[in-house]
Design an enzyme around this catalytic site. Sequence first.
Site, PDB file in Angstrom:
ATOM      1  N   ASP A   8       6.166  -0.437  22.420  1.00  0.00           N
ATOM      2  CA  ASP A   8       5.148  -1.437  22.133  1.00  0.00           C
ATOM      3  C   ASP A   8       5.582  -2.692  22.876  1.00  0.00           C
ATOM      4  O   ASP A   8       6.412  -3.452  22.406  1.00  0.00           O
ATOM      5  CB  ASP A   8       5.061  -1.686  20.623  1.00  0.00           C
ATOM      6  N   ASP A  10       3.890  -5.375  23.705  1.00  0.00           N
ATOM      7  CA  ASP A  10       3.257  -6.640  23.345  1.00  0.00           C
ATOM      8  C   ASP A  10       4.089  -7.402  22.330  1.00  0.00           C
ATOM      9  O   ASP A  10       3.918  -7.288  21.132  1.00  0.00           O
ATOM     10  CB  ASP A  10       1.845  -6.388  22.816  1.00  0.00           C
TER      11      ASP A  10
END
Length: 85
Positions: A8, A10
């Site tokens: 992930d 982000d």
Amino acid sequence: MIRAIAFDLDGTLIDTAPDMGASMNDVLSMIGYRTLPPAFVPRLIGGGISSFVERALTVSTGEASLTPAVRAGAEAVFRKLYVQH
């Protein structure tokens, strides 16, 4: 046997808040709304781009009831600008 690994990115391995903030502020400027302080942007992130754009518009304008056309248009422009950043 490991066949895939997912990350992930982000906010986990890459801080994307500055790029998201710059892109959103470009959108807000284009439509004549108040821009957001960079330090405030991380508070708006979470739940995907649509949620981020909606929160940013609400904070910028002080209105929670913007038309769907304004939200959709702002999101479309944000997506294009974010790719560039």
